[in-house]
Write an enzyme that holds these catalytic residues in place. Sequence first.
Site, PDB file in Angstrom:
ATOM      1  N   ARG A   1      18.849 -11.910 -28.907  1.00  0.00           N
ATOM      2  CA  ARG A   1      20.115 -12.442 -29.374  1.00  0.00           C
ATOM      3  C   ARG A   1      20.130 -12.534 -30.896  1.00  0.00           C
ATOM      4  NH1 ARG A   1      21.514 -18.035 -30.163  1.00  0.00           N
ATOM      5  NH2 ARG A   1      23.753 -18.190 -30.349  1.00  0.00           N
TER       6      ARG A   1
ATOM      7  N   CYS B   1      -7.653 -24.365 -46.113  1.00  0.00           N
ATOM      8  CA  CYS B   1      -7.785 -24.925 -44.763  1.00  0.00           C
ATOM      9  C   CYS B   1      -7.412 -23.850 -43.740  1.00  0.00           C
ATOM     10  CB  CYS B   1      -6.863 -26.125 -44.635  1.00  0.00           C
ATOM     11  SG  CYS B   1      -6.862 -26.837 -42.999  1.00  0.00           S
TER      12      CYS B   1
ATOM     13  N   ASP C   1      16.093 -21.761 -19.396  1.00  0.00           N
ATOM     14  CA  ASP C   1      15.463 -22.070 -20.673  1.00  0.00           C
ATOM     15  C   ASP C   1      14.492 -20.947 -21.005  1.00  0.00           C
ATOM     16  OD1 ASP C   1      15.004 -23.448 -22.912  1.00  0.00           O
ATOM     17  OD2 ASP C   1      13.808 -25.034 -21.993  1.00  0.00           O
TER      18      ASP C   1
ATOM     19  N   SER D   1      26.691 -19.064 -28.738  1.00  0.00           N
ATOM     20  CA  SER D   1      25.891 -20.103 -28.089  1.00  0.00           C
ATOM     21  C   SER D   1      26.839 -21.077 -27.399  1.00  0.00           C
ATOM     22  CB  SER D   1      24.987 -20.795 -29.098  1.00  0.00           C
ATOM     23  OG  SER D   1      25.779 -21.349 -30.100  1.00  0.00           O
ATOM     24  N   LEU D   2      26.273 -22.055 -26.739  1.00  0.00           N
ATOM     25  CA  LEU D   2      27.094 -22.938 -25.914  1.00  0.00           C
ATOM     26  C   LEU D   2      27.159 -24.335 -26.505  1.00  0.00           C
ATOM     27  CD1 LEU D   2      25.605 -21.924 -22.464  1.00  0.00           C
ATOM     28  CD2 LEU D   2      27.988 -21.627 -23.146  1.00  0.00           C
TER      29      LEU D   2
ATOM     30  N   LYS E   1      21.476 -23.239 -16.386  1.00  0.00           N
ATOM     31  CA  LYS E   1      21.188 -22.980 -17.794  1.00  0.00           C
ATOM     32  C   LYS E   1      19.684 -22.740 -17.905  1.00  0.00           C
ATOM     33  CE  LYS E   1      21.896 -24.052 -22.488  1.00  0.00           C
ATOM     34  NZ  LYS E   1      20.741 -23.332 -22.949  1.00  0.00           N
TER      35      LYS E   1
ATOM     36  N   ALA F   1       0.832  -1.208   0.000  1.00  0.00           N
ATOM     37  CA  ALA F   1       0.000   0.000   0.000  1.00  0.00           C
ATOM     38  C   ALA F   1       0.869   1.261   0.000  1.00  0.00           C
ATOM     39  CB  ALA F   1      -0.925   0.008   1.203  1.00  0.00           C
ATOM     40  N   GLU F   2       1.921   1.223   0.783  1.00  0.00           N
ATOM     41  CA  GLU F   2       2.820   2.385   0.816  1.00  0.00           C
ATOM     42  C   GLU F   2       3.488   2.591  -0.532  1.00  0.00           C
ATOM     43  OE1 GLU F   2       5.180   2.914   4.842  1.00  0.00           O
ATOM     44  OE2 GLU F   2       4.574   0.827   4.537  1.00  0.00           O
TER      45      GLU F   2
ATOM     46  N   CYS G   1      -2.676 -32.208 -45.481  1.00  0.00           N
ATOM     47  CA  CYS G   1      -3.970 -31.739 -45.947  1.00  0.00           C
ATOM     48  C   CYS G   1      -3.724 -31.026 -47.270  1.00  0.00           C
ATOM     49  CB  CYS G   1      -4.553 -30.776 -44.914  1.00  0.00           C
ATOM     50  SG  CYS G   1      -5.890 -29.792 -45.578  1.00  0.00           S
TER      51      CYS G   1
ATOM     52  N   CYS H   1     -10.791 -28.810 -42.480  1.00  0.00           N
ATOM     53  CA  CYS H   1     -11.441 -28.237 -43.660  1.00  0.00           C
ATOM     54  C   CYS H   1     -12.105 -29.280 -44.559  1.00  0.00           C
ATOM     55  CB  CYS H   1     -10.438 -27.432 -44.483  1.00  0.00           C
ATOM     56  SG  CYS H   1      -9.285 -28.466 -45.398  1.00  0.00           S
TER      57      CYS H   1
ATOM     58  N   TYR I   1      17.132 -12.908 -15.543  1.00  0.00           N
ATOM     59  CA  TYR I   1      18.362 -13.192 -14.807  1.00  0.00           C
ATOM     60  C   TYR I   1      19.554 -12.763 -15.651  1.00  0.00           C
ATOM     61  CZ  TYR I   1      16.047 -15.977 -11.219  1.00  0.00           C
ATOM     62  OH  TYR I   1      15.275 -16.386 -10.179  1.00  0.00           O
TER      63      TYR I   1
ATOM     64  N   CYS J   1      -9.254 -34.005 -43.935  1.00  0.00           N
ATOM     65  CA  CYS J   1      -8.738 -33.080 -42.924  1.00  0.00           C
ATOM     66  C   CYS J   1      -9.859 -32.737 -41.931  1.00  0.00           C
ATOM     67  CB  CYS J   1      -8.227 -31.815 -43.603  1.00  0.00           C
ATOM     68  SG  CYS J   1      -7.857 -30.494 -42.456  1.00  0.00           S
TER      69      CYS J   1
ATOM     70  N   GLU K   1      26.691 -22.390 -13.004  1.00  0.00           N
ATOM     71  CA  GLU K   1      25.441 -21.643 -12.865  1.00  0.00           C
ATOM     72  C   GLU K   1      24.330 -22.402 -13.557  1.00  0.00           C
ATOM     73  OE1 GLU K   1      26.033 -18.053 -15.824  1.00  0.00           O
ATOM     74  OE2 GLU K   1      27.915 -18.554 -14.853  1.00  0.00           O
TER      75      GLU K   1
ATOM     76  N   GLU L   1      18.916 -13.777 -19.449  1.00  0.00           N
ATOM     77  CA  GLU L   1      17.817 -14.571 -20.004  1.00  0.00           C
ATOM     78  C   GLU L   1      16.492 -14.062 -19.457  1.00  0.00           C
ATOM     79  OE1 GLU L   1      19.105 -17.070 -21.902  1.00  0.00           O
ATOM     80  OE2 GLU L   1      17.571 -18.627 -22.040  1.00  0.00           O
TER      81      GLU L   1
ATOM     82  N   LYS M   1      23.916 -30.622 -20.015  1.00  0.00           N
ATOM     83  CA  LYS M   1      22.453 -30.731 -20.019  1.00  0.00           C
ATOM     84  C   LYS M   1      21.956 -31.808 -19.066  1.00  0.00           C
ATOM     85  CE  LYS M   1      21.204 -28.368 -23.840  1.00  0.00           C
ATOM     86  NZ  LYS M   1      19.919 -28.033 -24.303  1.00  0.00           N
TER      87      LYS M   1
HETATM   88  S1  IVH Z   1      26.378 -17.751 -21.292  1.00  0.00           S
HETATM   89  C1  IVH Z   1      29.304 -17.856 -24.372  1.00  0.00           C
HETATM   90  N1  IVH Z   1      24.971 -18.514 -19.253  1.00  0.00           N
HETATM   91  O1  IVH Z   1      22.137 -20.562 -23.533  1.00  0.00           O
HETATM   92  C2  IVH Z   1      28.303 -17.709 -23.381  1.00  0.00           C
HETATM   93  N2  IVH Z   1      24.002 -18.709 -21.410  1.00  0.00           N
HETATM   94  O2  IVH Z   1      23.524 -21.828 -25.954  1.00  0.00           O
HETATM   95  C3  IVH Z   1      26.938 -17.934 -23.855  1.00  0.00           C
HETATM   96  N3  IVH Z   1      21.739 -19.598 -21.412  1.00  0.00           N
HETATM   97  O3  IVH Z   1      21.658 -18.154 -25.942  1.00  0.00           O
HETATM   98  C4  IVH Z   1      25.940 -17.480 -22.960  1.00  0.00           C
HETATM   99  N4  IVH Z   1      21.557 -19.838 -19.244  1.00  0.00           N
HETATM  100  O4  IVH Z   1      20.191 -18.038 -23.933  1.00  0.00           O
HETATM  101  C5  IVH Z   1      25.002 -18.378 -20.584  1.00  0.00           C
HETATM  102  N5  IVH Z   1      23.833 -19.149 -17.352  1.00  0.00           N
HETATM  103  C6  IVH Z   1      23.871 -19.008 -18.664  1.00  0.00           C
HETATM  104  C7  IVH Z   1      22.781 -19.357 -19.496  1.00  0.00           C
HETATM  105  C8  IVH Z   1      22.902 -19.192 -20.866  1.00  0.00           C
HETATM  106  C9  IVH Z   1      20.952 -19.977 -20.410  1.00  0.00           C
HETATM  107  C10 IVH Z   1      21.367 -19.657 -22.841  1.00  0.00           C
HETATM  108  C11 IVH Z   1      21.499 -18.386 -23.574  1.00  0.00           C
HETATM  109  C12 IVH Z   1      22.259 -18.667 -24.818  1.00  0.00           C
HETATM  110  C13 IVH Z   1      22.273 -20.150 -24.853  1.00  0.00           C
HETATM  111  C14 IVH Z   1      23.602 -20.597 -25.373  1.00  0.00           C
END
Ligand code: IVH
Length: 663
Positions: A141, A437, A122, A85-86, A120, A37-38, A432, A417, A230, A414, A118, A180, A320
Amino acid sequence: MSKAEGDVKKRIEKLREQINYHNYRYYILDDPEISDAEYDRLFDELIELEKKYPQFLIPDSPSQRVGAPPLTEFKTVPHSVPMLSLNKALTQDEFLDFHRRVKELSGAEVGEIKYTTELKFDGLAVELVYRDGKLVQGSTRGDGFVGEDITLNLKTIKTIPLKLLKRKLKVPPLLEVRGEVIIFKSEFEKLNQKREKKGEPLFANPRNAAAGSVRQLDSRITASRPLYMYAYGIGRVEGVNLTYHWESVQYLKELGLNVNPHLKLCENTSEIFEFYQNILEKRDRLDYEIDGIVVKVNDFKLQEKVGELSRSPRWAVAWKFPAQQKTTTIEDIKVNVGRTGAVTPVAILRPVKVGGVTINRATLHNEDEMRKKDVRIGDTVLVQRAGDVIPEVVKVIVTKRTGKEKTYQMPERCPVCGSKVERPQGEAVHRCTGIACPAQIKENMYHFVSKPAMNVDGLGFKLLEQMLDKGLIKDLADLYFLKKEDIMKMERMGDRLAENILKAIEKSKNPDLPHLIYALGIRNVGEHLANVLAKEFNSVDNIKNQTKEKLTAVHEIGPIVAECIYNFFHEEKNLKVLDKLKKGGVKFPEMKVKKKKTPLSGKTFVLTGVLETLNRDEAKKIIQNLGGRVVVVGEDPGSKLDKAKRLGIKTIDEKEFKRLIGK
Ligand code: IVH
């Protein structure tokens, strides 16, 4: 400025500072100091004053998180440091391979290599740019090199500071934050329940919900979605020297960014294994989706030594988690008609929570897969979901069979349609065949109006979707019967915009033959084959009258494509649409071609990378006009160039290309 006005300005500034601070306590530290409320009182006072004194309104006021009027498109923004990307590791052994490579490439002793671990997340990767502490730009990205400008949308997310905190630190003149955007599982379920009630399409998973929300042209929609961000890294930074990844993440925290607490500095691999195990166990209890952990070399100098490949660093890996699985029963099997007309069998499940998200359907992929796994209605099955992949049936638990289970036959018509469903020779999917459709029509429409097709400028996916949803158009041809008053029924439509759309529709009535053929959206007929067909048969009507054999006789057209073309022109509904297009004023041109040898005939081109003076579409057109073929057009110069070199294929740069075409 009068004294009174000066006082108001000071009060506004004070309010903003207070609100920013309490936002930080609430959203980031999760430790509010004042009641809701404040907080609301402070916020209301700010809104009131800004309304009365608009001269003091600034874009980074906390009141501006409500979104702004819609854009017509996103601008693109290049990333000054590519967003890589990773690489993945799926097992402990694969993770150890990564570690071994890091050791070799860094030349460091084992004890010297520390890693941060850390989560990953999604969700959707974004970049935030702060100049002198103010959020000035936010982007997706994209392909890693160029993203979309989604600043207005990101500004609506409460965990993204509009201004950096500068309590202990000087704010850096430039800071690029990477992180992310996600949506909590609980919020995702609520959002979908609301959408279900309103009859809106459901999001398949939290990731899609987050991505869909962030990529809205109308940031007011984004503001209404419970998004969260994050931060996990830095792109460019000025004014501060950072030596370690760990240090840079702490730095982000101190500036007021939201950093996830599951972050550890590991001295050795057993600490990494422990982190992995610990998070794997916690995974279901987290209210956001993660699909593994990320392990990064902590020391930036070592990172540099270990290096990067064109798309991903060698100093980090995404380890993963396995896909999550549960058993449940199949209550029914139905088919889903996708946007490309694919008719896919789908198992309707007794709802089951897999990894904290309820699933009630799972794909069976296609008829062959369904038969191979021998999936029947009434079966108890193992289902799984992994990351953003659609949930699928892994296998039947045969021991649970009672004998009452029923097999499922793919439908002949289908369900949406009523057109014939066919399984083209050599393909696993059923399709189809109806161009009208409704399930396919959105995608077809979008293809139809796109640049390389009819090129109706300014008619984007959202507008088309609205027109279809409001029943203003039901098939491709309806576009040519639209009146201004119809278009004015769209949300937030103005006179000018409506007129421009009508003009663009009018302009598109005179296509050349290849564009028209391509626009029809015949399966497997892309731009190149549309060109081939145009040159070979000279008119749509002539193509329509060919037998499958005659079509197959054309160089480059095989039996599968011939069948698609033939079927297209033998579906009653499609013929009606063609007629209607003509009635709507679309010209079906005839093409007279002299088959002469052109400078580039017989040559095939792959276009890749950034061109300086031409854009790729232009280059493509020039090549085609001169009789050449273009097979692939791509962004990534690295891999294709390497491959071409390896295969001994000649590569030329833009200058040489221009010489070749006589410019
Ligand atoms: S670091 C080179 N840290 O993963 C560093 N990415 O495949 C690349 N992702 O597009 C990014 N959690 O969307 C990093 N703790 C994390 C992450 C992270 C998710 C995603 C990010 C990136 C994809 C890379």
